[in-house]
Design an enzyme around this catalytic site. Structure first.
Site, short mmCIF file in Angstrom:
data_model
loop_
_atom_site.label_atom_id
_atom_site.label_comp_id
_atom_site.label_asym_id
_atom_site.label_seq_id
_atom_site.Cartn_x
_atom_site.Cartn_y
_atom_site.Cartn_z
N SER A 8 0.84 -1.19 0.00
CA SER A 8 0.00 0.00 0.00
C SER A 8 0.87 1.24 0.00
O SER A 8 1.56 1.54 0.98
CB SER A 8 -0.91 0.01 1.24
OG SER A 8 -1.66 1.21 1.29
N MET A 139 -11.80 -5.71 4.62
CA MET A 139 -10.97 -4.85 5.46
C MET A 139 -10.72 -5.53 6.81
O MET A 139 -11.67 -5.97 7.46
CB MET A 139 -11.65 -3.50 5.67
CG MET A 139 -11.82 -2.66 4.41
SD MET A 139 -10.24 -2.20 3.64
CE MET A 139 -9.45 -1.26 4.96
#
Length: 222
Positions: A8, A139
Site C-alpha cells: 500500500s 478490510m
C-alpha cells in the site's frame, strides 16, 4: 488462486515516491495498492490522481485504486486515464443498483472491479455483486489510516469464499497484514494481501513480502 502481495503506497515515504515504487518492484510485489480517501467517507485525506499518473509513468505493475470516497462514480474515467488497473469501491456508498452501474462502467473502461467490505459489514453484503466482480476486499482494520492493529475476519472470509464457489474471484485483505496475519487470512480463503507499514517500514522489503507470500501459500488450502 494465485497468492499475491500488494504493498500500500500510502504507507511509503511520499517524499520519495519514485524510489519507493522502484523498491516495491525490486521487492517482488505483484501489484501496487493505491488508497484514495476523501475526508468524508473516512476521516482522512490521502494521495490523489496526479500522483497516480506519476506512479503509472514509472512502473508496469498493476495499480489497484481503493476508493474510500462517497462518490467514486465521478472518478472512474479519471482513474482509467490516470492508469489504474483495478477500481475498488465500498458496498455502502450507494444503492445496490448504483454500485452495479459503477461496476459495469469500470468494466466498460477495461478495468477490473472490486467491492470492499468494512469490518462491521456482514459477508452477505457481497451477494448482490458476486456475479459481477473480479475481487472482494475484506478490510481487517477500519479504513482510513495505516498502521492499525489487525482484526481477525476469518469467519467473514470463509463465508465469502463459500459464496464465491467456483467463480474466479480473488479475496483481498487489507489492514495489519504481515506473515502471521496473512496465514490466518489465507487459511480462511484470502489470496491477495495488502501490506502497508510492514512492507515500507521494513529494512528488507523483499524479505517481508516473501515472508507474507510463503506464509500464505503454506496456509492456503483451496
Amino acid at each position: 488462486m494465485k497468492i499475491l502481495t500488494s504493498p500500500s503506497l500510502f504507507a511509503a515515504d511520499l517524499l520519495n515516491v519514485e524510489k519507493e515504487v522502484k523498491r516495491t518492484e525490486e521487492a517482488g510485489a505483484d501489484t501496487i495498492h493505491f488508497d484514495v480517501m476523501d475526508g468524508v467517507y473516512v476521516p482522512n485525506i490521502s494521495i490523489g490522481f496526479e500522483l497516480l499518473k506519476a506512479v503509472r509513468k514509472v512502473t508496469d505493475l498493476p495499480i489497484d485504486a481503493h476508493m474510500m470516497t462517497v462518490c467514486p462514480e465521478r472518478y472512474i474515467h479519471t482513474l482509467a486515464e490516470a492508469g489504474a488497473d483495478i477500481i475498488t469501491v465500498h458496498n455502502d456508498i450507494a444503492s445496490t443498483e448504483a454500485i452495479l452501474e459503477m461496476i459495469e462502467e469500470i468494466h466498460n473502461h477495461g478495468l477490473m472491479a472490486a467491492i470492499a467490505l468494512k469490518p462491521k459489514v456482514e459477508a452477505e453484503a457481497i451477494l448482490p455483486f458476486i456475479d459481477h466482480i473480479d475481487m472482494v476486499l475484506v478490510m481487517t482494520v477500519e479504513p482510513g489510516f495505516s498502521g492499525q492493529s489487525f482484526m481477525d475476519m476469518s469467519e467473514k472470509i470463509r463465508a465469502i469464499k463459500g459464496y464465491i464457489g467456483d467463480r474466479s474471484i480473488s479475496i483481498q485483505v487489507d489492514g495489519g497484514i504481515n506473515a502471521d496475519t496473512a496465514a490466518i487470512c489465507a487459511a480462511a480463503g484470502a489470496n491477495v494481501f495488502v501490506v502497508g507499514s510492514a512492507a515500507y517500514r521494513s529494512a528488507d522489503m523483499k524479505a517481508t513480502l516473501d515472508g507474507v507470500k510463503a506464509s500464505a501459500e503454506k496456509a492456503y488450502n483451496f
